[in-house]
Design an enzyme around this catalytic site. Structure first.
Site, PDB file in Angstrom:
ATOM      1  N   ASP A  16       0.818  -1.221   0.000  1.00  0.00           N
ATOM      2  CA  ASP A  16       0.000   0.000   0.000  1.00  0.00           C
ATOM      3  C   ASP A  16       0.849   1.267   0.000  1.00  0.00           C
ATOM      4  OD1 ASP A  16      -2.131  -1.839   0.340  1.00  0.00           O
ATOM      5  OD2 ASP A  16      -1.964  -1.694   2.513  1.00  0.00           O
ATOM      6  N   GLU A 190     -11.187   1.120  -3.879  1.00  0.00           N
ATOM      7  CA  GLU A 190     -10.542   1.527  -2.631  1.00  0.00           C
ATOM      8  C   GLU A 190      -9.280   2.311  -2.949  1.00  0.00           C
ATOM      9  OE1 GLU A 190      -9.105  -1.986  -0.519  1.00  0.00           O
ATOM     10  OE2 GLU A 190      -8.885  -3.048  -2.418  1.00  0.00           O
TER      11      GLU A 190
END
Length: 535
Positions: A16, A190
């Site tokens: 991420d 997302e």
């Protein structure tokens, strides 16, 4: 000069990525989940060679993950720089299984990357992956996904990307909440980030889930609240249809511009073991060169939408990591590569001063516990590697054990532990858990098979060769001897046995002590050595 960067640039569990540049320096923040301290930030001056700069969430007022389930904790941080400050947004996820997600989003700031980092400002809990955008007019906006708990199994619980203004003076979100983007056919929208360029607001999101259908989607609008039109060549980055690419699961990205105006994309990926879909190194960070076309859309510079293993970087030499890391334990702080689990009170787990020159672990709860587990470890970052340590430990009974561990989570670990047998002998026990969820069945591969000399240290080692893990030991002047069977190293991965994509971390190698009698028996480790195969 090699003139190329070989991916990944952050090998091992570093998912991420969020990237920003301040002057000539670049910073990448990545998720740490249940590992403490929270958020891992690396720095670089050339985008090729990265060093760990800090883990900023290091005290109880910022982060307390005791009781957080596996793969909860710090999800998808966002690091930006504006107004002379670093701004770090993060989620502390308290629950993720089932229909509900309990994730709390916070903001901390600091004048420099080393800190001091502020106490957190609470933002919201409507969904995870929050990101802060600093607009050209000075206003600040938070984007995060909205979680829709009503959807049943197989439905899309990702309910769109929310946008709301953040008031710096009042330290809170203000004004209306806008749902600006509900995603594409790939669903599971997302990881949002916003950028402003040439009069357009560009929205970058991750879609398809963080498994093998992962992807990067882009959309743009003239107004920050939308409507957003999807990139004509979407997805911008993915390996969902390219099983041969060595960088699988490509997605969850962020963009940065160099001082010369070039654009680069960092993104997560994983490298499955050959012939498998198992990635014990976890989700890693890679980089791609990108270009803005005449139509104003971003695309990969090498063409297509699949990530490149090697990226052109003229004039830059990418340094290989050291083949061997020998960690000595001196009073002060742990070597930077090591972390522990969940608690902001490490003094209850270990000491570097109680016996100078040793790491003393205080046996706490059982292996895999979610509150206090005395386990100190570093990331595995190579398919072929070894680790060893020297342990002094005198257990009183079978409920006390300590040793060398390969640990993914409470249901996925291989553990070479010193303990007692029923006869009172000090023995080696190979404990292995294969994610037989929800039972978490423990296999004792060679319990009590090796009796050790009492009141003497023992050297413990492990060797990982892609799919295989073999423990070894030695005492006194004896040579190393294998102990226990060859174990399946691939199980220690997101995609190992049990829930196929239910976990988000990576394999760690380290030292552990457990005392489920509650007497906190201590174990002393003299050093830790990690060796990696350099490709």
């Amino acid at each position: 000069m090699t003139d190329t960067i070989r991916n990944p640039i952050l090998p091992g569990f570093n998912p991420d990525p969020s990237i920003c540049r301040v002057g000539e320096e670049y910073y990448i923040a990545s998720s740490t989940f249940e590992w403490y301290p929270g958020v891992q930030i690396h720095r670089s001056r050339d985008l090729a060679n990265w060093q760990l700069a800090t883990r900023p969430l290091a005290r109880a007022t910022q982060l307390d993950m005791r009781g957080n389930p596996d793969s909860c904790g710090i999800w998808a941080p966002c690091l930006t720089h504006a107004d002379g400050l670093f701004w770090l947004i993060y989620t502390d996820m308290k629950r993720y299984e089932g229909n509900f997600k309990d994730g709390h989003n916070y903001l901390v700031t600091a004048p420099s990357i080393e800190g001091p980092w502020s106490d957190p400002v609470y933002l919201n809990a409507s969904g995870f992956d929050p990101s802060l955008f600093h607009d050209e007019d000075g206003r600040k906006w938070l984007v995060n996904l909205k979680w829709d708990y009503r959807q049943q199994e197989g439905g899309d619980r990702f309910g769109g990307i929310l946008l709301q203004e953040y008031d710096v003076e009042r330290k809170r979100l203000v004004g209306p909440i806008h749902n600006v983007f509900t995603g594409t056919w790939m669903k599971l929208t997302e990881g949002p980030h916003l950028y402003c360029r040439d009069g357009w607001y560009h929205l970058l999101v991750a879609e398809g889930g963080t498994g093998y259908d992962h992807a990067v989607t882009m959309a743009r609008a003239r107004e920050i609240t939308g409507p957003y039109a999807v990139h004509p060549d979407n997805p911008v980055l993915t390996t969902r249809n390219n099983a041969e690419n060595p960088l699988q699961r490509a997605g969850h990205a962020d963009l940065v511009d160099t001082p010369d105006g070039e654009t680069f994309m960092v993104h997560l990926c994983s490298r499955p073991l050959p012939g498998t879909r198992r990635s014990p190194l976890g989700r890693e960070t890679a980089i791609q060169r990108a270009v803005w076309g005449e139509d104003g859309w971003l695309r990969l510079a090498h063409g297509g939408n699949t990530p490149a293993l090697e990226v052109s970087m003229p004039g830059v030499a990418q340094r290989a990591p050291a083949g061997e890391e020998v960690y000595e334990f001196k009073p002060g702080t742990l070597p930077a590569d090591f972390q522990w689990l969940r608690t902001p009170y490490p003094e209850r787990l270990f000491s570097l001063s109680e016996r100078p020159g040793f790491l003393r672990l205080y046996g706490r709860e059982s292996v895999g516990a979610w509150f206090e587990q005395a386990l100190v470890a570093r990331r595995q970052d190579s398919w072929i590697c070894s680790a060893d340590t020297e342990l002094e430990f005198e257990p009183d009974e079978i409920q006390q054990f300590a040793g060398l561990i390969a640990y993914y989570n409470r249901f996925k670990f291989h553990y070479l532990a010193v303990t007692l047998n029923d006869s009172g002998d000090k023995v080696l026990s190979v404990m292995s858990c294969h994610d037989e969820w929800p039972s978490g069945r423990l296999d004792f591969a060679a319990s009590g098979a090796v009796v050790l000399a009492p009141d003497q240290p023992v050297r413990l080692g492990l060797d990982i060769r892609e799919h295989e893990l073999q423990f070894r030991f030695a005492q006194g002047d004896a040579d190393w001897r294998s102990v226990g069977p060859v174990l399946d190293a691939g199980l220690l991965s997101d995609e190992g046995s049990g829930r196929a994509h239910g976990y988000f971390t990576g394999n760690f190698l380290g030292m552990a002590a457990h005392d489920i009698s509650g007497r906190a028996t201590s174990a002393d480790f003299a050093e830790f050595c990690y060796r990696r195969h350099i490709h």
